[in-house]
Design a protein around this motif. Structure first.
Motif, short mmCIF file in Angstrom:
data_model
loop_
_atom_site.label_atom_id
_atom_site.label_comp_id
_atom_site.label_asym_id
_atom_site.label_seq_id
_atom_site.Cartn_x
_atom_site.Cartn_y
_atom_site.Cartn_z
N PRO A 58 0.78 -1.22 0.16
CA PRO A 58 0.14 -0.04 -0.08
C PRO A 58 0.90 1.46 0.20
N VAL A 59 0.30 2.34 -0.51
CA VAL A 59 0.95 3.74 -0.65
C VAL A 59 0.45 4.61 0.49
N GLY A 60 1.34 5.52 1.14
CA GLY A 60 0.86 6.31 2.09
C GLY A 60 1.76 7.32 2.16
N PRO A 61 1.88 8.29 3.03
CA PRO A 61 2.55 9.67 2.94
C PRO A 61 4.08 9.66 3.24
N THR A 62 4.32 8.72 3.94
CA THR A 62 5.69 8.43 4.82
C THR A 62 6.44 7.76 4.04
N THR A 63 7.84 8.09 3.85
CA THR A 63 9.12 7.24 3.38
C THR A 63 9.39 6.62 4.69
N VAL A 64 9.56 5.26 4.76
CA VAL A 64 10.09 4.25 5.56
C VAL A 64 11.48 3.92 5.43
N LEU A 65 12.40 4.46 6.32
CA LEU A 65 13.95 3.89 6.28
C LEU A 65 13.96 2.64 7.13
N VAL A 66 14.83 1.70 6.73
CA VAL A 66 15.12 0.47 7.37
C VAL A 66 16.68 0.75 7.52
N ILE A 67 17.46 0.81 8.50
CA ILE A 67 18.78 0.84 8.69
C ILE A 67 19.27 -0.53 9.10
N ALA A 68 20.16 -1.07 8.42
CA ALA A 68 20.70 -2.57 8.44
C ALA A 68 21.95 -2.68 7.89
N LYS A 69 22.48 -3.82 8.36
CA LYS A 69 23.91 -4.41 8.22
C LYS A 69 23.48 -5.67 7.38
N GLU A 70 24.37 -6.07 6.39
CA GLU A 70 24.25 -7.45 5.76
C GLU A 70 24.77 -8.32 6.78
N PRO A 71 23.96 -9.30 6.50
CA PRO A 71 23.93 -10.37 7.76
C PRO A 71 25.00 -11.33 7.50
#
Length: 267
Positions: A58-71
């Motif tokens: 679904p589309v919404g108003p907010t950008t979601v950022l996920v900060i991660a390391k390659e496992p």
């Protein structure tokens, strides 16, 4: 975004560039271009549809950022070793990241961006733009993630695989920013697992002391002292230690993370 730093796995040196955040170099013309020309990133500029356009997220108003390391063994979840081997710790980290990305895909978002230290792998589902993390401390990395956004943005990490669409819903609803300037998700260890701003201001993150038991309080105070109206998400427990892993797996027993923890415990 946990309050406790990683330690190098036995027999492996510390990686000074490994962290769960993003950096703050000079902002490029396109903030989501790879730092190194020709770097092998899946990149989609804000003006073009990314992989999610072919799916049903679904589309919404907010950008979601996920900060991660390659496992990768020896680079993630090093505080799980012992009792887990570096290989098992990496599998647990991969499962945690996969559960997190799945929760994000279930919620409305303007864009879904994985800000990654390392390279994408089989754990990455369609629907995410992938951009590299930059050098610098965790505060600078988080600040740079926000600097790359136009409009409301919510940032989370990979250390809370118990996160669900329901937990994220208040901050990603169509009216999430009505009378609200920022969202804050505290972590049980004193850090924070989520941070959102209606108008991203990297300076409100840069300089906050990270990896302490007071990180969350300091970050939230930065927001309120800047005059922002802050709403809180539920407190969650970060996965840093084997005890944390067992607790979170019990709280969210049906995810890939719980299955990985159970498989590791059986060995």
């Amino acid at each position: 975004m946990n309050a406790s730093p990683e330690r190098p796995a036995p027999g492996r040196p510390a990686d000074p560039g490994a962290s769960s955040g993003t950096a703050a170099p000079a902002r490029p013309h396109d903030p989501y271009q790879p730092t190194v020309p020709g770097a092998p990133w899946r990149h989609h500029s804000p003006g073009r549809p990314g992989p999610r356009a072919v799916g049903h997220s679904p589309v919404g108003p907010t950008t979601v950022l996920v900060i991660a390391k390659e496992p990768l063994p020896g680079r993630v979840k090093t505080r799980l070793t012992p009792p887990y081997s570096p290989e098992l710790a990496a599998r647990i980290a991969e499962a945690a990241l996969a559960d997190t990305l799945r929760a994000v895909l279930a919620m409305p978002a303007r864009r879904r961006v994985l800000v990654l230290d390392g390279r994408p792998g089989r754990w990455l589902p369609p629907g995410f733009d992938v951009v590299p993390q930059c050098a610098g401390g965790l505060d600078e990395r988080l600040a740079a993630a926000f600097a790359g956004c136009a409009g409301p943005a919510l940032l989370i990490g990979m250390d809370t695989p118990q996160v669900t669409a329901g937990l994220l819903a208040p901050a990603l609803a169509d009216d999430a920013w009505r009378g609200c300037d920022a969202w804050f998700g505290p972590a049980a260890d004193g850090g924070f697992w989520a941070l959102g701003m209606a108008e991203p201001r990297p300076g409100l993150v840069r300089g906050v002391p990270m990896s302490t038991a007071r990180t969350g309080a300091a970050q939230r105070r930065r927001l309120t002292e800047a005059g922002l109206a802050v709403r809180d998400l539920p407190e969650l427990r970060d996965v840093d230690t084997a005890e944390d892993a067992a607790h979170v797996a019990a709280a969210a027993p049906h995810g890939l993370f719980a299955a990985a923890v159970a498989a590791g415990a059986a060995r």
